[in-house]
Write a protein that holds these residues in place. Structure first.
Motif, PDB file in Angstrom:
ATOM      1  N   ASP A 163       0.837  -1.188   0.000  1.00  0.00           N
ATOM      2  CA  ASP A 163       0.000   0.000   0.000  1.00  0.00           C
ATOM      3  C   ASP A 163       0.881   1.252   0.000  1.00  0.00           C
ATOM      4  O   ASP A 163       1.841   1.344   0.783  1.00  0.00           O
ATOM      5  CB  ASP A 163      -0.876  -0.006   1.253  1.00  0.00           C
ATOM      6  CG  ASP A 163      -1.707   1.262   1.373  1.00  0.00           C
ATOM      7  OD1 ASP A 163      -2.721   1.357   0.673  1.00  0.00           O
ATOM      8  OD2 ASP A 163      -1.305   2.144   2.161  1.00  0.00           O
ATOM      9  N   PRO A 164       0.607   2.228  -0.870  1.00  0.00           N
ATOM     10  CA  PRO A 164       1.460   3.422  -0.982  1.00  0.00           C
ATOM     11  C   PRO A 164       1.650   4.173   0.336  1.00  0.00           C
ATOM     12  O   PRO A 164       2.765   4.610   0.647  1.00  0.00           O
ATOM     13  CB  PRO A 164       0.721   4.283  -2.011  1.00  0.00           C
ATOM     14  CG  PRO A 164      -0.056   3.312  -2.834  1.00  0.00           C
ATOM     15  CD  PRO A 164      -0.464   2.226  -1.876  1.00  0.00           C
ATOM     16  N   GLN A 165       0.574   4.330   1.110  1.00  0.00           N
ATOM     17  CA  GLN A 165       0.686   5.035   2.388  1.00  0.00           C
ATOM     18  C   GLN A 165       1.544   4.250   3.369  1.00  0.00           C
ATOM     19  O   GLN A 165       2.400   4.803   4.067  1.00  0.00           O
ATOM     20  CB  GLN A 165      -0.698   5.288   2.992  1.00  0.00           C
ATOM     21  CG  GLN A 165      -0.688   6.003   4.336  1.00  0.00           C
ATOM     22  CD  GLN A 165      -0.087   7.392   4.266  1.00  0.00           C
ATOM     23  OE1 GLN A 165      -0.109   8.024   3.205  1.00  0.00           O
ATOM     24  NE2 GLN A 165       0.461   7.867   5.378  1.00  0.00           N
ATOM     25  N   LEU A 166       1.346   2.938   3.409  1.00  0.00           N
ATOM     26  CA  LEU A 166       2.153   2.089   4.279  1.00  0.00           C
ATOM     27  C   LEU A 166       3.614   2.139   3.862  1.00  0.00           C
ATOM     28  O   LEU A 166       4.512   2.244   4.707  1.00  0.00           O
ATOM     29  CB  LEU A 166       1.642   0.647   4.234  1.00  0.00           C
ATOM     30  CG  LEU A 166       2.494  -0.410   4.946  1.00  0.00           C
ATOM     31  CD1 LEU A 166       2.682  -0.049   6.409  1.00  0.00           C
ATOM     32  CD2 LEU A 166       1.856  -1.781   4.801  1.00  0.00           C
ATOM     33  N   ALA A 167       3.866   2.079   2.563  1.00  0.00           N
ATOM     34  CA  ALA A 167       5.242   2.133   2.068  1.00  0.00           C
ATOM     35  C   ALA A 167       5.910   3.434   2.486  1.00  0.00           C
ATOM     36  O   ALA A 167       7.070   3.445   2.923  1.00  0.00           O
ATOM     37  CB  ALA A 167       5.251   2.000   0.545  1.00  0.00           C
ATOM     38  N   ALA A 168       5.181   4.539   2.373  1.00  0.00           N
ATOM     39  CA  ALA A 168       5.742   5.839   2.749  1.00  0.00           C
ATOM     40  C   ALA A 168       6.024   5.905   4.248  1.00  0.00           C
ATOM     41  O   ALA A 168       7.061   6.429   4.679  1.00  0.00           O
ATOM     42  CB  ALA A 168       4.795   6.955   2.336  1.00  0.00           C
ATOM     43  N   GLU A 169       5.101   5.377   5.054  1.00  0.00           N
ATOM     44  CA  GLU A 169       5.289   5.410   6.505  1.00  0.00           C
ATOM     45  C   GLU A 169       6.491   4.574   6.930  1.00  0.00           C
ATOM     46  O   GLU A 169       7.308   5.006   7.762  1.00  0.00           O
ATOM     47  CB  GLU A 169       4.020   4.908   7.198  1.00  0.00           C
ATOM     48  CG  GLU A 169       2.835   5.864   7.075  1.00  0.00           C
ATOM     49  CD  GLU A 169       1.530   5.246   7.535  1.00  0.00           C
ATOM     50  OE1 GLU A 169       1.512   4.027   7.816  1.00  0.00           O
ATOM     51  OE2 GLU A 169       0.523   5.981   7.617  1.00  0.00           O
ATOM     52  N   LEU A 170       6.607   3.385   6.374  1.00  0.00           N
ATOM     53  CA  LEU A 170       7.728   2.517   6.739  1.00  0.00           C
ATOM     54  C   LEU A 170       9.060   3.103   6.256  1.00  0.00           C
ATOM     55  O   LEU A 170      10.068   3.049   6.970  1.00  0.00           O
ATOM     56  CB  LEU A 170       7.515   1.121   6.142  1.00  0.00           C
ATOM     57  CG  LEU A 170       6.369   0.310   6.742  1.00  0.00           C
ATOM     58  CD1 LEU A 170       6.177  -0.985   5.962  1.00  0.00           C
ATOM     59  CD2 LEU A 170       6.616   0.021   8.219  1.00  0.00           C
ATOM     60  N   ALA A 171       9.058   3.662   5.051  1.00  0.00           N
ATOM     61  CA  ALA A 171      10.287   4.248   4.513  1.00  0.00           C
ATOM     62  C   ALA A 171      10.715   5.458   5.341  1.00  0.00           C
ATOM     63  O   ALA A 171      11.911   5.649   5.602  1.00  0.00           O
ATOM     64  CB  ALA A 171      10.084   4.644   3.052  1.00  0.00           C
TER      65      ALA A 171
END
Length: 216
Positions: A163-171
């Protein structure tokens, strides 16, 4: 040797990292110049070396240096950008080798920790703290955003389905952790023992990631 210390600016560094991330293949001379610049910066900081020293260490003529880099400032930004991009790429490529989110994050974090040891940024924090501390403190927002966006784009390029939002948060979390460990190596985490560090990271990070890995 030259005494004027090159200026290092956030905007120029960000632009250089963006250029490095374009996957433009380095020619042999450029690689030698960047590696020579990095070794001189590691040994002497931002001053007490000149473009002539870079040419001598790279085994090329002075003209070749200026053909690739118009100034010491430009070379310094390119050297730093190259190291940062290589770290970001190594983290995402390692994470891409694992299937579950916990392994991706833990193994990527270990790569980032390894990169801190002997890194040029760590050396420059010791030799030129007044120049580099702001990049990791008061002026850290652009660097964190760049790390986040670059890791996300690398993950997409490698075919990661997240998920794009999850990817951004983890990154972003990974980028913030990296900045923290660059600022200080004093920690309760057993970072000098990779297996122990892996176990410790899993104890801490897996519960944090549970909301993202447990079906709603």
């Amino acid at each position: 040797m030259a005494r004027r210390k090159p200026s290092v600016e956030v905007a120029s560094l960000m632009a250089s990292v963006a250029g490095a991330s374009a996957d433009v293949e380095e020619d042999e001379v450029t690689t030698r110049l960047l590696e020579s610049g990095a070794s001189l910066m590691s040994e002497y900081g931002l001053h007490r070396w000149s473009m002539d020293d870079v040419a001598d260490r790279a085994g090329v003529g002075r003209t070749s240096v200026y053909r690739k880099f118009a100034s010491r400032d430009q070379l310094v930004h390119a050297v730093l950008a190259r190291e940062l991009y290589q770290v970001f790429r190594a983290v995402t490529e390692t994470a891409a080798q694992y299937d579950n989110l916990e392994d991706k994050f833990v193994e990527g974090a270990l790569v980032a920790l390894d990169a801190v040891d002997g890194s040029l940024v760590t050396a420059l924090l010791d030799s030129d703290p007044t120049t580099f501390l702001p990049f990791l403190t008061t002026e850290a927002a652009p660097l964190i955003a760049l790390g986040r966006d670059l890791m996300v784009s690398q993950a997409h390029a490698l075919g990661a389905e997240i998920d794009p939002q999850l990817a951004a948060e983890l990154a972003e979390l990974a980028a913030r952790l990296a900045v923290s460990f660059l600022l200080t190596r004093q920690t309760v985490f057993p970072i000098d023992d990779k297996d122990a560090a892996r176990r410790s990271l899993r104890r801490v990070l897996v519960p944090m990631l549970a909301p993202f890995t447990t079906p709603a």
